[in-house]
Design an enzyme around this catalytic site. Structure first.
Site, short mmCIF file in Angstrom:
data_model
loop_
_atom_site.label_atom_id
_atom_site.label_comp_id
_atom_site.label_asym_id
_atom_site.label_seq_id
_atom_site.Cartn_x
_atom_site.Cartn_y
_atom_site.Cartn_z
N ARG A 12 0.82 -1.21 0.00
CA ARG A 12 0.00 0.00 0.00
C ARG A 12 0.86 1.27 0.00
NH1 ARG A 12 -4.11 0.12 -2.33
NH2 ARG A 12 -4.49 2.14 -1.37
N ILE A 13 1.83 1.35 0.90
CA ILE A 13 2.64 2.56 0.98
C ILE A 13 3.58 2.67 -0.21
CG2 ILE A 13 4.36 3.81 2.34
CD1 ILE A 13 1.50 3.89 3.45
N ASP A 35 10.52 -5.97 -4.88
CA ASP A 35 9.39 -6.68 -4.27
C ASP A 35 9.41 -8.10 -4.80
OD1 ASP A 35 6.54 -5.77 -2.81
OD2 ASP A 35 6.38 -7.57 -4.05
N SER A 152 5.11 7.17 12.16
CA SER A 152 3.88 6.59 11.62
C SER A 152 2.98 7.68 11.08
CB SER A 152 3.13 5.82 12.71
OG SER A 152 2.61 6.73 13.67
N CYS A 153 1.95 7.28 10.35
CA CYS A 153 0.98 8.25 9.84
C CYS A 153 0.31 8.98 10.99
CB CYS A 153 -0.06 7.55 8.96
SG CYS A 153 -0.90 6.15 9.75
N THR A 183 -6.18 -1.79 8.54
CA THR A 183 -4.94 -1.96 7.79
C THR A 183 -4.73 -3.43 7.46
OG1 THR A 183 -3.51 -2.31 9.71
CG2 THR A 183 -3.93 -0.02 9.06
N ARG A 198 -7.37 -7.64 17.23
CA ARG A 198 -7.14 -7.58 15.79
C ARG A 198 -7.43 -8.92 15.12
NH1 ARG A 198 -1.90 -3.73 14.46
NH2 ARG A 198 -1.87 -2.63 16.47
N GLY A 212 1.37 3.56 19.08
CA GLY A 212 2.67 4.01 19.57
C GLY A 212 2.90 5.49 19.39
N ASN A 315 -4.42 8.20 6.04
CA ASN A 315 -3.30 7.48 6.63
C ASN A 315 -2.37 6.84 5.60
OD1 ASN A 315 -6.10 6.08 7.01
ND2 ASN A 315 -4.69 4.39 6.61
#
Length: 334
Positions: A12-13, A35, A152-153, A183, A198, A212, A315
Site C-alpha cells: 500500500r505505501i 518486491d 507513523s501516519c 490496515t 485484531r 505508539g 493514513n
C-alpha cells in the site's frame, strides 16, 4: 539535483509513494522497486487502486520493469537488501516500506547495497533519527544520520496537532485517540492474531488496539515526553482516519483562540502539512488529501483547563507524501 529513489516493498505505501512521485512533479525519480511479487500483479495493482482509482497514465508490465506513462522503472526481486544493486543504479535514497526491516541494523543493509540514505516508512528501532516534518526536521543532520524513520501516519498527524497547540497554550498532559482505518495487519475474517482484538473481522468491528504515537511524540517533541498517552480504534473504513487529542492546557484559553492558532499555522509555517477546515466533513472527504493533518475547527472544545482538538488524515496518501518530502529533504543535503 534530481533525487534518485529506490522503493523496497510495493504494498500500500510503496504504491502510494510511486503514485505521489509520478503525480506531484517533484524533482525526484523512482529508479527501481524491489518486491518479491510478480511484475504483472504489481503493475495491475498500481494501475487499478480501490481507494485512489485509476493511475493517471497507462501502466504496463515489461520484462523486469513497470512502465507508467513515459517512465520505465526497474523491478527487482531480492530477499536480501544488501544484495540489491542500489549503488550500480545510482540510488540516493531508499524508502524502506516492507514493514520488515524496521530495525536500523537490518535497514542498513541497503547502504551495503550502495544506497546513501534509508528512510524507514514506519516507527523504527535504533534509527539515527526520527523526523516528522513540520515538527523536528531541523533535527536531521546529514553528517550523522543515515537511517531515518518517518514515524507513523498517526505520529505525523499528532505531531503537527500537538506542536501547534503546545506552542499556543502549552500542554501539561493529554490523551489521544486515533479512530483509524483498518490496515493489512488486521483480518478480513475472524482468524488467529497475536493481538486478540485484531484477530476479529476488520470489516465488521470497531477494534480497540494500541498506538505508539504518544510514545513516539517524545522522539520528535522532547518537551512532551511522558505527557501524552494514547490508543487506537480501528474502524471499518479503508482509509481516512482522525486523531482526537484532549489536553490539560498550561493556561486558560478559548475556542476562538485555539482555532485562530491553527488557522494561522495552516496558512503560514505549516502550509502543505496542516490544513484548516470549518466544513462539516466526514472520513471519505479526507481520501486523497496530502496533508499530515486536516484540522477540524468546528470540533474544537474548551472546558476549564481542558482543550480538545481534532485532526483528520489520509493514513496512506498523506503519509506517502511526507515520505516524498522527506526524501527530497534528505536528497538535497547529499
Amino acid at each position: 539535483m534530481t533525487v534518485r529513489v529506490g522503493i523496497n516493498g510495493f504494498g500500500r505505501i510503496g504504491r502510494n509513494v510511486f503514485r505521489a512521485a509520478a503525480t506531484r512533479g517533484a524533482d525526484l525519480e523512482i529508479v527501481a522497486v524491489n518486491d518479491l511479487g510478480d511484475v504483472a500483479t504489481m503493475a495491475h495493482l498500481l494501475a487499478y487502486d480501490s481507494i485512489l482509482g485509476r493511475f493517471p497514465e497507462e501502466v504496463t508490465a515489461e520484462p523486469g520493469a513497470i512502465r507508467a506513462g513515459d517512465t520505465t522503472v526497474k523491478v527487482l526481486a531480492e530477499r536480501d537488501p544488501a544484495a540489491l544493486p542500489w549503488g550500480d543504479l545510482g540510488v540516493d535514497v531508499v524508502i524502506e516500506s516492507t514493514g520488515i526491516f524496521t530495525d536500523a541494523a537490518k535497514a542498513r543493509a541497503h547502504v551495503d547495497g550502495g544506497a546513501k540514505k534509508v528512510i524507514i516508512a514506519a516507527p523504527a528501532s535504533n534509527e539515527d533519527v526520527t523526523v516528522v516534518l513540520g515538527v523536528n526536521q531541523d533535527a536531521y543532520d546529514p553528517e550523522r544520520h543515515t537511517i531515518i524513520s518517518n514515524a507513523s501516519c498517526t505520529t505525523n498527524c499528532l505531531g503537527v496537532l500537538a506542536k501547534v497547540l503546545h506552542d499556543a497554550v502549552g500542554i501539561e498532559s493529554g490523551m489521544m485517540t486515533t479512530v483509524h482505518a483498518y490496515t493489512q495487519d488486521q483480518n478480513l475474517q475472524d482468524a488467529p492474531h497475536k493481538d486478540l482484538r485484531r484477530a476479529r473481522a476488520a470489516g465488521l468491528n470497531i477494534v480497540p488496539t494500541s498506538s505508539g504515537a504518544a510514545k513516539a511524540i517524545g522522539l520528535v517533541l522532547p518537551e512532551l515526553q511522558g505527557r501524552l498517552d494514547a490508543f487506537a480504534l480501528r474502524v471499518p473504513v479503508p482509509t481516512g482516519s482522525v486523531t482526537d487529542l484532549t489536553v490539560t492546557a498550561s493556561r486558560s484559553t478559548t475556542v476562538e483562540e485555539v482555532k485562530e492558532a491553527y488557522a494561522k499555522a495552516a496558512a503560514g509555517a505549516y502550509k502543505g502539512l496542516l490544513s484548516y477546515t470549518e466544513a462539516p466533513i466526514v472520513s471519505t472527504d479526507i481520501a486523497g488529501d496530502p496533508a499530515s493533518c486536516v484540522f477540524d475547527a468546528e470540533l474544537t472544545r474548551v472546558l476549564g483547563s481542558q482543550v480538545k482538538v481534532v485532526g483528520w488524515y489520509d493514513n496512506e496518501w498523506g503519509y506517502s507524501n511526507r515520505l516524498i518530502d522527506l526524501a527530497l529533504l534528505v536528497g538535497d543535503t547529499l
